[in-house]
Motif scaffolding. Structure first.
Motif, PDB file in Angstrom:
ATOM      1  N   THR A  37       0.878  -1.070   0.001  1.00 50.63           N
ATOM      2  CA  THR A  37      -0.008   0.033  -0.120  1.00 50.63           C
ATOM      3  C   THR A  37       0.995   1.339   0.076  1.00 50.63           C
ATOM      4  OG1 THR A  37      -1.768  -1.162   1.299  1.00 50.63           O
ATOM      5  CG2 THR A  37      -1.746   1.263   1.337  1.00 50.63           C
ATOM      6  N   ILE A  38       0.773   2.218  -1.047  1.00 48.72           N
ATOM      7  CA  ILE A  38       1.570   3.261  -1.141  1.00 48.72           C
ATOM      8  C   ILE A  38       0.859   4.404  -1.258  1.00 48.72           C
ATOM      9  CG2 ILE A  38       3.334   2.032  -2.396  1.00 48.72           C
ATOM     10  CD1 ILE A  38       2.115   3.055  -5.031  1.00 48.72           C
ATOM     11  N   ALA A  39       1.670   5.564  -0.848  1.00 49.85           N
ATOM     12  CA  ALA A  39       1.097   7.082  -0.701  1.00 49.85           C
ATOM     13  C   ALA A  39       1.034   7.328  -2.282  1.00 49.85           C
ATOM     14  CB  ALA A  39       1.996   7.977  -0.040  1.00 49.85           C
ATOM     15  N   ILE A  40      -0.061   7.780  -2.800  1.00 53.75           N
ATOM     16  CA  ILE A  40      -0.232   8.121  -4.344  1.00 53.75           C
ATOM     17  C   ILE A  40      -0.477   9.420  -4.400  1.00 53.75           C
ATOM     18  CG2 ILE A  40      -1.434   5.583  -4.728  1.00 53.75           C
ATOM     19  CD1 ILE A  40      -4.056   6.870  -4.642  1.00 53.75           C
ATOM     20  N   ASP A  41      -0.575  10.277  -3.383  1.00 54.58           N
ATOM     21  CA  ASP A  41      -0.832  11.720  -3.536  1.00 54.58           C
ATOM     22  C   ASP A  41       0.136  12.314  -2.256  1.00 54.58           C
ATOM     23  OD1 ASP A  41      -1.811  13.876  -4.493  1.00 54.58           O
ATOM     24  OD2 ASP A  41      -3.730  13.970  -3.499  1.00 54.58           O
ATOM     25  N   ASN A  42       0.276  13.691  -2.698  1.00 52.24           N
ATOM     26  CA  ASN A  42       0.910  14.491  -1.758  1.00 52.24           C
ATOM     27  C   ASN A  42       2.268  14.004  -1.083  1.00 52.24           C
ATOM     28  OD1 ASN A  42       1.700  16.783  -0.281  1.00 52.24           O
ATOM     29  ND2 ASN A  42      -0.193  16.387   1.397  1.00 52.24           N
ATOM     30  N   ALA A  43       3.016  13.407  -2.267  1.00 55.81           N
ATOM     31  CA  ALA A  43       4.448  12.662  -1.685  1.00 55.81           C
ATOM     32  C   ALA A  43       5.360  13.922  -1.248  1.00 55.81           C
ATOM     33  CB  ALA A  43       5.183  12.034  -3.041  1.00 55.81           C
ATOM     34  N   ALA A  44       5.162  15.263  -1.751  1.00 56.35           N
ATOM     35  CA  ALA A  44       5.950  16.241  -1.324  1.00 56.35           C
ATOM     36  C   ALA A  44       6.039  16.551   0.226  1.00 56.35           C
ATOM     37  CB  ALA A  44       5.538  17.713  -1.899  1.00 56.35           C
ATOM     38  N   ALA A  45       4.674  16.284   0.822  1.00 59.81           N
ATOM     39  CA  ALA A  45       4.579  16.469   2.316  1.00 59.81           C
ATOM     40  C   ALA A  45       5.320  15.390   2.879  1.00 59.81           C
ATOM     41  CB  ALA A  45       3.474  16.501   2.723  1.00 59.81           C
ATOM     42  N   LEU A  46       5.346  14.153   2.431  1.00 58.17           N
ATOM     43  CA  LEU A  46       6.188  13.084   3.126  1.00 58.17           C
ATOM     44  C   LEU A  46       7.779  13.262   3.035  1.00 58.17           C
ATOM     45  CD1 LEU A  46       4.036   9.973   1.846  1.00 58.17           C
ATOM     46  CD2 LEU A  46       4.309  10.764   4.369  1.00 58.17           C
ATOM     47  N   LYS A  47       7.972  13.576   1.632  1.00 61.64           N
ATOM     48  CA  LYS A  47       9.436  13.998   1.679  1.00 61.64           C
ATOM     49  C   LYS A  47       9.838  15.039   2.444  1.00 61.64           C
ATOM     50  CE  LYS A  47      12.655  15.928  -1.823  1.00 61.64           C
ATOM     51  NZ  LYS A  47      12.858  16.547  -3.175  1.00 61.64           N
ATOM     52  N   ALA A  48       9.185  16.121   2.805  1.00 55.69           N
ATOM     53  CA  ALA A  48       9.582  17.151   3.751  1.00 55.69           C
ATOM     54  C   ALA A  48       9.720  16.528   5.084  1.00 55.69           C
ATOM     55  CB  ALA A  48       8.501  18.229   3.720  1.00 55.69           C
ATOM     56  N   ASN A  49       8.769  15.747   5.501  1.00 57.64           N
ATOM     57  CA  ASN A  49       9.052  15.030   6.914  1.00 57.64           C
ATOM     58  C   ASN A  49      10.317  14.145   6.884  1.00 57.64           C
ATOM     59  OD1 ASN A  49       6.414  15.400   8.956  1.00 57.64           O
ATOM     60  ND2 ASN A  49       5.683  15.655   6.890  1.00 57.64           N
ATOM     61  N   TRP A  50      10.384  13.497   5.697  1.00 51.21           N
ATOM     62  CA  TRP A  50      11.385  12.564   5.503  1.00 51.21           C
ATOM     63  C   TRP A  50      12.707  13.148   5.870  1.00 51.21           C
ATOM     64  CZ3 TRP A  50      13.606  10.777   0.381  1.00 51.21           C
ATOM     65  CH2 TRP A  50      14.890   9.690   0.533  1.00 51.21           C
ATOM     66  N   LEU A  51      12.821  14.464   5.348  1.00 43.32           N
ATOM     67  CA  LEU A  51      14.190  14.958   5.604  1.00 43.32           C
ATOM     68  C   LEU A  51      14.197  16.055   6.674  1.00 43.32           C
ATOM     69  CD1 LEU A  51      14.620  15.841   1.591  1.00 43.32           C
ATOM     70  CD2 LEU A  51      15.648  14.189   2.819  1.00 43.32           C
ATOM     71  N   GLY A  52      13.123  15.913   7.407  1.00 48.64           N
ATOM     72  CA  GLY A  52      13.095  16.936   8.381  1.00 48.64           C
ATOM     73  C   GLY A  52      12.945  18.327   8.173  1.00 48.64           C
ATOM     74  N   LEU A  53      12.121  18.586   7.166  1.00 52.07           N
ATOM     75  CA  LEU A  53      11.700  20.073   6.876  1.00 52.07           C
ATOM     76  C   LEU A  53      10.424  20.412   7.227  1.00 52.07           C
ATOM     77  CD1 LEU A  53      13.605  19.868   3.309  1.00 52.07           C
ATOM     78  CD2 LEU A  53      14.471  20.619   5.288  1.00 52.07           C
ATOM     79  N   GLY A  54       9.902  19.732   7.963  1.00 56.80           N
ATOM     80  CA  GLY A  54       8.583  20.324   8.379  1.00 56.80           C
ATOM     81  C   GLY A  54       7.424  19.978   7.412  1.00 56.80           C
ATOM     82  N   SER A  55       6.759  21.001   6.840  1.00 55.73           N
ATOM     83  CA  SER A  55       5.730  20.723   5.816  1.00 55.73           C
ATOM     84  C   SER A  55       6.474  21.302   4.413  1.00 55.73           C
ATOM     85  CB  SER A  55       4.516  21.742   6.274  1.00 55.73           C
ATOM     86  OG  SER A  55       4.724  22.803   6.231  1.00 55.73           O
TER      87      SER A  55
END
Length: 369
Positions: free
Chosen positions: A349-367
């Motif tokens: 099961t994958i994220a199909i939308d708003n990958a930018a928000a997940l990337k920001a959290n992944w890199l510790g950049l907030g939102s």
């Protein structure tokens, strides 16, 4: 700024940096369901993709010759009415316009004269045939009247066919036979159910025989004329599928040209649009992607679910306490996504939308990405 504040700032900055590095190394994003909902992240299943885009080429949307019709005037006359406009849908037999034609009056007069002559010849032949059986006249008289009857029948059939070619319907001919009333107007009818592509004259115009009035086409099937780069011709075969960029349209190649265009070094191929022909327009210039069957396990991924970082591509796999970051390879681009491969089972099961928000959290950049 005193030393205590500087130390606190350094400690805070160091903690944030360490946290970001830790997330990046772990490739896991811890998020509660509430946080996922707040970020507006949607999840779904991977979609298998059996074909991979190989190359892009320009193409033009055309009408198959068998579906393209020019409606013309059968007789000279004055156009008094044009009922259809460009883009209108018309049905087979629908009246598209009217033409006042003196020539039509002449044809009808000739037809009525021929029908009258046929009736007289028929009566004469039947009389002579009866008299021959009674022995009153010779066989020569019967043969003469038969010959005249056959000639009259040929002339009547010819006159009828000329009226049919002049666009008179069977109902019009039946009325002419029963009433003998001449009509001065030719009804211009559509030969097919389709769309008006072009209107070539206006009311009040004098037209000659065979003057074009309308262009009408059946758009249920359309073709793509594709200019395939010479370097890819060995990769293309009859039956291959192509996809129109920025449209939900797929076509299948059914003809490959045998010569190279010397001006642009391309080979002309023709593809029949099998799906959603209404999503493209006649004469439209488009780009197509040649789809090649892949032996590898591949999936289609919407662009909104893909993240890029330092030249690499990632997607986010949903797990119980958040999302696991997984690197994938992009094999080809499509209008609304990409064909990817990677260390995937297909059940994720994958994220199909708003990958930018997940990337920001992944890199510790907030939102922020």
């Amino acid at each position: 700024m005193n030393k205590v504040k500087i130390a606190l700032l350094a400690l805070t900055f160091g903690s944030a940096l360490f946290s970001a590095i830790s997330w990046a190394e772990d490739n896991f994003i811890s998020l509660s369901q509430q946080q996922i909902d707040n970020l507006g992240i949607k999840v779904g299943k991977l979609k298998p993709a059996s074909q991979v885009p190989l190359f892009t080429a320009p193409a033009k949307v055309v009408i198959p010759p068998a579906h393209d019709f020019i409606v013309s005037s059968s007789q000279a006359g004055l156009v008094v009415k044009m009922n259809a406009s460009v883009g209108d849908k018309v049905t087979k037999g629908e009246v598209l316009g009217l033409i006042n034609s003196p020539d039509l009056l002449t044809l009808q007069g000739n037809y009525l004269k021929a029908v009258g002559a046929l009736k007289l010849a028929s009566a004469t032949y039947n009389r002579d045939l009866k008299l021959l059986k009674e022995g009153v006249v010779s066989g020569r008289n019967e043969q003469t009247s038969l010959s005249a009857y056959n000639a009259a029948k040929i002339e009547a059939n010819e006159a009828r066919q000329l009226l049919q070619m002049a666009s008179m319907s069977a109902a019009d001919l039946k009325q002419l036979d029963s009433t003998g009333r001449l009509a001065s107007q030719i009804s211009i009818r559509s030969p097919v159910t389709g769309r008006v592509i072009e209107r070539m004259t206006v009311s009040g115009t004098h037209v000659d025989p065979m003057s074009p009035l309308y262009r009408i086409a059946n758009l249920d099937e359309l073709w793509l004329e594709i200019n395939i780069p010479q370097g890819y011709i060995d990769d293309v075969k009859i039956g291959d599928k192509v996809q129109v960029e920025n449209a939900l349209t797929e076509a299948q190649i059914n003809v490959l040209g045998q010569s190279v265009n010397p001006e642009n070094q391309t080979i002309l191929a023709r593809a029949i649009i099998r799906e959603n022909p209404s999503s493209v327009r006649v004469g439209q210039k488009v780009n197509i992607q040649h789809m090649q069957t892949s032996d590898a396990v591949t999936y289609f991924m919407p662009d909104s679910g893909i993240a890029h970082q330092e030249g690499k591509t990632y997607l986010f796999i949903k797990e119980k306490k958040g999302f696991r970051v997984s690197q994938v390879n992009i094999l080809g681009k499509q209008a609304d996504g990409s064909v990817i491969s990677g260390n995937l089972s297909g059940d994720e099961t994958i994220a199909i939308d708003n990958a930018a928000a997940l990337k920001a959290n992944w890199l510790g950049l907030g939102s922020e990405e």
